[in-house]
Design a protein around this motif. Structure first.
Motif, mmCIF file in Angstrom:
data_model
loop_
_atom_site.group_PDB
_atom_site.id
_atom_site.type_symbol
_atom_site.label_atom_id
_atom_site.label_comp_id
_atom_site.label_asym_id
_atom_site.label_seq_id
_atom_site.Cartn_x
_atom_site.Cartn_y
_atom_site.Cartn_z
ATOM 1 N N GLU A 178 0.811 -1.219 0.000
ATOM 2 C CA GLU A 178 0.000 0.000 0.000
ATOM 3 C C GLU A 178 0.849 1.276 0.000
ATOM 4 O O GLU A 178 0.433 2.300 -0.528
ATOM 5 N N ASP A 179 2.012 1.227 0.599
ATOM 6 C CA ASP A 179 2.880 2.400 0.727
ATOM 7 C C ASP A 179 4.186 2.219 -0.046
ATOM 8 O O ASP A 179 5.232 2.746 0.335
ATOM 9 N N GLU A 180 4.113 1.491 -1.148
ATOM 10 C CA GLU A 180 5.310 1.131 -1.906
ATOM 11 C C GLU A 180 6.143 2.345 -2.307
ATOM 12 O O GLU A 180 7.362 2.362 -2.108
ATOM 13 N N GLN A 181 5.515 3.366 -2.860
ATOM 14 C CA GLN A 181 6.278 4.523 -3.346
ATOM 15 C C GLN A 181 6.983 5.238 -2.192
ATOM 16 O O GLN A 181 8.161 5.599 -2.290
ATOM 17 N N GLU A 182 6.282 5.418 -1.089
ATOM 18 C CA GLU A 182 6.893 6.082 0.069
ATOM 19 C C GLU A 182 8.060 5.260 0.620
ATOM 20 O O GLU A 182 9.108 5.805 0.973
ATOM 21 N N GLU A 231 11.177 5.618 -1.506
ATOM 22 C CA GLU A 231 11.867 6.880 -1.239
ATOM 23 C C GLU A 231 12.616 6.843 0.086
ATOM 24 O O GLU A 231 13.753 7.302 0.187
ATOM 25 N N LEU A 232 11.980 6.294 1.121
ATOM 26 C CA LEU A 232 12.592 6.256 2.449
ATOM 27 C C LEU A 232 13.771 5.291 2.532
ATOM 28 O O LEU A 232 14.763 5.571 3.202
ATOM 29 N N ARG A 274 18.675 0.731 -3.384
ATOM 30 C CA ARG A 274 19.366 -0.522 -3.043
ATOM 31 C C ARG A 274 18.624 -1.318 -1.980
ATOM 32 O O ARG A 274 18.389 -2.521 -2.134
ATOM 33 N N LEU A 275 18.219 -0.657 -0.881
ATOM 34 C CA LEU A 275 17.538 -1.383 0.195
ATOM 35 C C LEU A 275 16.131 -1.809 -0.222
ATOM 36 O O LEU A 275 15.652 -2.872 0.190
ATOM 37 N N TRP A 276 15.453 -0.987 -1.039
ATOM 38 C CA TRP A 276 14.129 -1.386 -1.530
ATOM 39 C C TRP A 276 14.251 -2.643 -2.403
ATOM 40 O O TRP A 276 13.477 -3.585 -2.244
ATOM 41 N N ALA A 277 15.230 -2.655 -3.301
ATOM 42 C CA ALA A 277 15.434 -3.821 -4.171
ATOM 43 C C ALA A 277 15.772 -5.059 -3.337
ATOM 44 O O ALA A 277 15.278 -6.160 -3.614
#
Length: 168
Positions: free
Chosen positions: A71-75, A78-79, A83-86
């Motif tokens: 639900e908050d993927e885009q936020e 960014e946060l 690298r950490l999102w991937a």
């Protein structure tokens, strides 16, 4: 524990527990980064991300509202940064496919242990651990004593018994 410091990968830690204790692990709360890159934890059952904000040594980490990985993927992107999102996306995919599912019978028999990551020094993830412990831990029960009598958990002089089973 101590994910706010450089550490082995969570996969290596789970493997080490499985090899040394001959017990399966089931991740419940997964770290996002480690050491200086530690940004929080992902709760596998709910998809919630609890973000970590550094505090002074031995102080509680700042509370940041939790986000949901979908639900908050885009936020979150960014946060956490690219690298950490991937890495989180890859970890989620691997864990969904390969992690041992939680099984209460295996847990109660001592064949499986839940694994939760965090930082006790900053009190980050401790509440998640305690809530999980309350959810899956055994209720107090009567125990037979060496003289054959039975001590009920409601006995006036009995206050509690805690035994640490595992450590690394």
């Amino acid at each position: 524990n101590k994910m706010d410091r450089p550490a082995l990968s969570p996969y290596e830690l789970c493997d080490q527990i499985e090899q040394e204790f001959k017990i399966k692990t089931t991740p419940v709360v997964w770290p996002i980064g480690d050491g200086e890159d530690f940004r929080g934890v992902y709760e596998l059952a709910t998809g919630r991300v609890h973000l970590f904000a550094r505090a002074e040594r031995k102080k509680k980490a700042e509370a940041i509202p939790e986000l949901h990985v979908e639900e908050d993927e885009q936020e979150l992107k960014e946060l956490l940064g690219e690298r950490l999102w991937a890495q989180l996306e890859e970890d989620i995919m691997i864990l969904e496919e390969m992690a041992h599912p939680f099984d209460m019978d295996e847990f109660m028999n001592g064949d499986l242990t839940p694994v939760l990551f965090g930082s006790a020094l900053t009190n980050f993830g401790v509440e998640l651990l305690l809530n999980y412990f309350v959810k899956v831990g055994q209720s107090p029960c009567a125990r037979e004593l060496v003289d054959g009598s039975v001590l009920a958990p409601t006995h006036d002089e009995f206050t509690g018994f805690v035994f640490k089973l595992q450590a690394n």
